[in-house]
Write an enzyme that holds these catalytic residues in place. Structure first.
Site: not given
Ligand code: GCO
Length: 470
Positions: A180, A376
């Site tokens: 990200e 994710e």
């Molecule tokens: C993000 C990360 C994760 C977070 C999840 C929930 O997207 O912030 O990859 O580490 O914990 O997405 O916010």
């Protein structure tokens, strides 16, 4: 034209959302969010240690000092994953464990932790997928040159990657470069970002913010080359991005066209996923940025645009768009008051974002050749342990079920989605929100470190066992 795959429906449930036999079911975590043990075996601070120890930065003054104590409890956690039935696990490697000063000497004791973890995963038949950077960059490099503000960060990252892959490449064959980019650059250094993400340094101009993400893109490119050069065996390389997904208000040709146009300028798409997958910043974004566009040196775009084996797609919500009679031809729509939302201000429930995100990679970016992994997807809920010691998170099951159905729709239409990693295996340190927000399918009772599988854990286990949405 998409080829329709013959997904065989379950005989008893003709509308059963059956997944392909070779679909990868997995779950995900990241180092700083679960490991704890921040001073153990010569690990030095990451920017998140510094940031979370600064009063007022993280809710409740929480830090990752202990987190889920996974560093010491990894065997029990892997056993629980085996009970869940996942065959794939995405975790991240902490740069300050491997190179405590950010560059130079390798800390072999830090490497050994990941050897133990990965050997344990293999013992239980779980394939490791390692993210090489999930935001916990060495504080030493922040002190030295301001981390991602410097082009040097990309070079040091590639050296760190080489060190890791040389040592762990016999055990790990699925690598993910960076997690990200928009979050650790734009939300970290971005002006008007409140609360900021680490390191909490606000740079002076939008141009400087875009320069940080450009450096991160370079790190991705150099890192990809480093992995391929250092791996002793054939391996896969992915970038993990949370590109912003534009969802047509109505699925009719005019609104779909509007969503495709809007995809360029939504979030940071035009300057991150576009160059990574097409080799050029979106011209629509560059026109919008004007003199705030980053400086791009000769050869940068070629370095950034490396061939990839997968795109990792982190997806939680979407943005509705409709066709409009204006210069742009589209408009973004706000969520009305009362729109259904999970337990985060940004977690509006838009399950179709999964389908449209995959669609945009193929159709809007023109990369139907690139296989995708949902790296994710999941949500925070207001979980309570009931009198029987259970956590019955029907809201999370509702959220996950609808997102998986949207994933199935994409596969049924022939889009190359190959796997799904649920975020997260267990509750953990949710960045600026500390331990106040729970994303796990396993409840963590932090004072005792007890793990309690939630109802969603049982539900997901059944999905995996039956290879379909239950
Ligand atoms: C993000 C990360 C994760 C977070 C999840 C929930 O997207 O912030 O990859 O580490 O914990 O997405 O916010």
């Amino acid at each position: 034209m998409k080829i329709i795959l013959p997904l065989i429906p379950h005989p008893c449930f003709p509308d059963s959302y059956q997944f392909p036999e070779d679909f990868w079911w997995g779950t995900a975590t990241s180092s700083y969010q679960i490991e704890g043990a921040i001073t153990e075996e010569d690990r030095q601070p990451s920017v998140w240690d510094t940031f979370s120890a600064t009063p007022g930065r993280v809710r409740g003054g929480n830090t990752g000092a202990v987190a889920c104590d996974h560093y010491h409890r990894y065997e029990l956690d892997v056993q629980l994953m085996a009970q869940l039935g996942v065959k794939h696990y995405r975790f991240s490697i902490a740069w300050p464990r491997i190179m405590p000063e950010g560059r130079g000497t390798v800390n072999e004791a830090g490497v050994d932790f990941y050897k133990r973890l990965v050997d344990c995963l293999h013992e239980y038949g779980i394939t490791p997928h390692a993210t090489l950077f999930h935001w916990d960059s060495p504080q030493a490099l922040a002190d030295l040159y301001g981390s991602w503000q410097s082009r040097q960060m990309a070079v040091d990252y590639a050296d760190y990657v080489t060190a890791v892959v040389r040592r762990l490449g016999d055990r790990i064959t699925h690598w993910m470069t960076l997690n990200e980019i928009p979050c650790f650059t734009h939300m970290g250094y971005g002006v008007n970002c409140d609360p900021p993400h680490a390191p909490g340094t606000q740079v002076d101009s939008l141009k400087e913010v875009w320069q940080t993400s450009h450096h991160a893109l370079l790190a991705h490119g150099l890192g990809t080359q480093a992995i391929r050069a250092a791996s002793p065996v054939p391996c896969t390389v992915s970038l993990v991005d949370n590109f912003a997904v534009t969802v047509p208000l109505i699925e009719s040709p005019d609104h779909i066209e509007a969503a495709k146009k809007a995809f360029h300028t939504c979030g940071q798409n035009g300057g991150i996923i576009f160059p990574a997958l097409t080799g050029a910043y979106s011209p629509l974004l560059l026109a919008e940025l004007g003199e705030n566009a980053p400086d791009i040196q000769e050869g940068d775009l070629e370095t950034i645009h490396q061939p990839l084996d997968f795109l990792g797609f982190n997806i939680y919500s979407g943005t509705y768009v409709r066709a409009a009679d204006n210069k742009l031809g589209y408009e973004f729509l706000d969520f009305p008051p009362g729109y259904p939302r999970m337990h985060m201000p940004w977690l509006d429930i838009v399950p179709d974002c999964v389908y449209w995100g995959i669609h945009h990679i193929s159709e809007t970016l023109g990369r139907p050749d690139l296989p995708l992994l949902i790296t994710e997807n999941g949500c925070a809920a207001q979980d309570q342990v009931n009198a029987n010691g259970e956590v019955i998170d029907t809201d999370r099951i509702f959220y996950l079920r609808h997102h998986l159905r949207a994933a199935h729709r994409a596969i049924a239409q022939g889009y190359p989605l190959k796997g799904y990693f649920l975020w997260s295996f267990m509750d953990n340190f949710e960045w600026s929100w500390g331990y106040d927000r729970r994303f796990g399918i396993t409840y963590v009772d932090y004072p005792t470190q007890q793990r309690i599988p939630k109802a969603s854990f049982d539900w997901y286990r059944e999905c995996i066992r039956n290879n379909r949405v239950m």
